[in-house]
Design a protein around this motif. Structure first.
Motif, mmCIF file in Angstrom:
data_model
loop_
_atom_site.group_PDB
_atom_site.id
_atom_site.type_symbol
_atom_site.label_atom_id
_atom_site.label_comp_id
_atom_site.label_asym_id
_atom_site.label_seq_id
_atom_site.Cartn_x
_atom_site.Cartn_y
_atom_site.Cartn_z
ATOM 1 N N MET A 157 0.843 -1.166 0.000
ATOM 2 C CA MET A 157 0.000 0.000 0.000
ATOM 3 C C MET A 157 0.892 1.233 0.000
ATOM 4 S SD MET A 157 -2.656 1.246 2.911
ATOM 5 C CE MET A 157 -3.952 0.254 2.228
ATOM 6 N N PHE A 158 0.495 2.225 -0.764
ATOM 7 C CA PHE A 158 1.263 3.456 -0.840
ATOM 8 C C PHE A 158 0.506 4.568 -0.125
ATOM 9 C CE2 PHE A 158 2.926 0.835 -4.139
ATOM 10 C CZ PHE A 158 4.285 1.090 -4.099
ATOM 11 N N ILE A 159 1.215 5.277 0.732
ATOM 12 C CA ILE A 159 0.641 6.341 1.560
ATOM 13 C C ILE A 159 1.355 7.646 1.242
ATOM 14 C CG2 ILE A 159 0.266 7.135 3.930
ATOM 15 C CD1 ILE A 159 -1.312 4.644 3.431
ATOM 16 N N LYS A 160 0.568 8.711 1.053
ATOM 17 C CA LYS A 160 1.129 10.032 0.762
ATOM 18 C C LYS A 160 0.965 10.937 1.971
ATOM 19 C CE LYS A 160 0.724 13.945 -2.381
ATOM 20 N NZ LYS A 160 0.030 14.473 -3.565
ATOM 21 N N ASN A 161 2.048 11.606 2.344
ATOM 22 C CA ASN A 161 2.004 12.617 3.382
ATOM 23 C C ASN A 161 1.517 13.892 2.713
ATOM 24 O OD1 ASN A 161 2.817 14.902 4.978
ATOM 25 N ND2 ASN A 161 4.105 13.518 6.165
ATOM 26 N N LYS A 162 0.366 14.402 3.122
ATOM 27 C CA LYS A 162 -0.235 15.570 2.481
ATOM 28 C C LYS A 162 0.597 16.838 2.661
ATOM 29 C CE LYS A 162 -4.993 13.930 2.910
ATOM 30 N NZ LYS A 162 -6.296 14.212 3.530
ATOM 31 N N GLU A 163 1.327 16.950 3.763
ATOM 32 C CA GLU A 163 2.132 18.152 4.015
ATOM 33 C C GLU A 163 3.381 18.197 3.150
ATOM 34 O OE1 GLU A 163 3.087 18.626 8.126
ATOM 35 O OE2 GLU A 163 1.001 18.861 8.725
ATOM 36 N N LYS B 256 -2.683 1.106 9.642
ATOM 37 C CA LYS B 256 -3.829 1.545 10.451
ATOM 38 C C LYS B 256 -3.603 2.954 10.989
ATOM 39 C CE LYS B 256 -5.261 -3.030 12.040
ATOM 40 N NZ LYS B 256 -5.330 -3.931 13.207
ATOM 41 N N ARG B 257 -2.385 3.221 11.467
ATOM 42 C CA ARG B 257 -2.082 4.539 12.026
ATOM 43 C C ARG B 257 -2.197 5.618 10.955
ATOM 44 N NH1 ARG B 257 1.719 8.276 12.506
ATOM 45 N NH2 ARG B 257 3.274 7.219 11.243
ATOM 46 N N CYS B 258 -1.681 5.325 9.750
ATOM 47 C CA CYS B 258 -1.738 6.307 8.668
ATOM 48 C C CYS B 258 -3.175 6.562 8.216
ATOM 49 C CB CYS B 258 -0.891 5.850 7.488
ATOM 50 S SG CYS B 258 0.890 5.902 7.804
ATOM 51 N N LYS B 259 -3.982 5.510 8.152
ATOM 52 C CA LYS B 259 -5.374 5.665 7.736
ATOM 53 C C LYS B 259 -6.176 6.488 8.759
ATOM 54 C CE LYS B 259 -6.154 1.735 4.702
ATOM 55 N NZ LYS B 259 -6.953 0.530 4.467
ATOM 56 N N ALA B 260 -5.804 6.389 10.030
ATOM 57 C CA ALA B 260 -6.506 7.118 11.079
ATOM 58 C C ALA B 260 -6.081 8.589 11.142
ATOM 59 C CB ALA B 260 -6.256 6.456 12.428
ATOM 60 N N ASP B 261 -4.958 8.926 10.541
ATOM 61 C CA ASP B 261 -4.425 10.285 10.577
ATOM 62 C C ASP B 261 -4.839 11.031 9.311
ATOM 63 O OD1 ASP B 261 -2.831 12.603 10.598
ATOM 64 O OD2 ASP B 261 -1.137 11.549 11.508
ATOM 65 N N SER B 262 -5.474 12.177 9.465
ATOM 66 C CA SER B 262 -5.956 12.951 8.315
ATOM 67 C C SER B 262 -4.810 13.563 7.503
ATOM 68 C CB SER B 262 -6.903 14.052 8.778
ATOM 69 O OG SER B 262 -6.222 14.971 9.618
ATOM 70 N N TYR C 119 -2.459 11.875 6.186
ATOM 71 C CA TYR C 119 -2.021 10.878 5.212
ATOM 72 C C TYR C 119 -3.187 10.399 4.373
ATOM 73 C CZ TYR C 119 2.124 10.686 8.157
ATOM 74 O OH TYR C 119 3.244 11.022 8.861
ATOM 75 N N GLU C 120 -2.896 9.988 3.131
ATOM 76 C CA GLU C 120 -3.929 9.427 2.272
ATOM 77 C C GLU C 120 -3.349 8.282 1.455
ATOM 78 O OE1 GLU C 120 -5.361 12.307 -0.552
ATOM 79 O OE2 GLU C 120 -3.352 12.803 -1.236
ATOM 80 N N GLU C 121 -4.195 7.302 1.161
ATOM 81 C CA GLU C 121 -3.771 6.182 0.334
ATOM 82 C C GLU C 121 -3.771 6.627 -1.122
ATOM 83 O OE1 GLU C 121 -5.173 1.650 -0.756
ATOM 84 O OE2 GLU C 121 -6.098 2.677 0.925
ATOM 85 N N VAL C 122 -2.722 6.254 -1.846
ATOM 86 C CA VAL C 122 -2.606 6.614 -3.258
ATOM 87 C C VAL C 122 -2.244 5.375 -4.071
ATOM 88 C CG1 VAL C 122 -1.958 9.023 -2.824
ATOM 89 C CG2 VAL C 122 -0.181 7.291 -2.980
ATOM 90 N N ALA C 123 -2.424 5.475 -5.383
ATOM 91 C CA ALA C 123 -2.035 4.390 -6.277
ATOM 92 C C ALA C 123 -0.517 4.305 -6.341
ATOM 93 C CB ALA C 123 -2.607 4.638 -7.667
ATOM 94 N N GLU C 124 -0.017 3.172 -6.784
ATOM 95 C CA GLU C 124 1.426 2.988 -6.903
ATOM 96 C C GLU C 124 2.000 4.052 -7.831
ATOM 97 O OE1 GLU C 124 4.696 -0.397 -8.213
ATOM 98 O OE2 GLU C 124 2.594 -0.933 -8.038
ATOM 99 N N PRO C 125 3.019 4.772 -7.371
ATOM 100 C CA PRO C 125 3.596 5.837 -8.208
ATOM 101 C C PRO C 125 4.315 5.256 -9.407
ATOM 102 C CG PRO C 125 4.872 5.571 -6.188
ATOM 103 C CD PRO C 125 3.677 4.667 -6.081
ATOM 104 N N LYS C 126 4.299 6.014 -10.513
ATOM 105 C CA LYS C 126 5.011 5.606 -11.720
ATOM 106 C C LYS C 126 6.491 5.880 -11.522
ATOM 107 C CE LYS C 126 1.144 6.693 -14.704
ATOM 108 N NZ LYS C 126 0.649 7.531 -15.779
#
Length: 58
Positions: free
Chosen positions: A1-7, A21-27, A29-36
């Motif tokens: 799973m790929f997670i993006k730090n919004k900041e 789980k921690r990243c999903k609970a924190d606003s 961070y967001e799940e993103v598609a696999e980067p190219k």
């Protein structure tokens, strides 16, 4: 799973279940598609490996 730090915009591959789980609970961070791959990585992957020859003793 790929997670993006919004900041920061950084994308991380996260595999540990508790970390996901921690990243999903924190606003923050967001799940993103696999980067190219970047162009730099693609060119690096396409270069043929050079054979390593042992020096010849004279």
């Amino acid at each position: 799973m790929f997670i993006k730090n919004k900041e920061t915009g950084l994308i991380w591959e996260v595999t540990h279940v508790d970390h996901i789980k921690r990243c999903k609970a924190d606003s923050n961070y967001e799940e993103v598609a696999e980067p190219k791959k970047s162009i730099k990585e693609t060119v690096k992957d396409e270069k043929p490996e050079q054979s390593k020859k042992k020096p010849v003793k004279k």
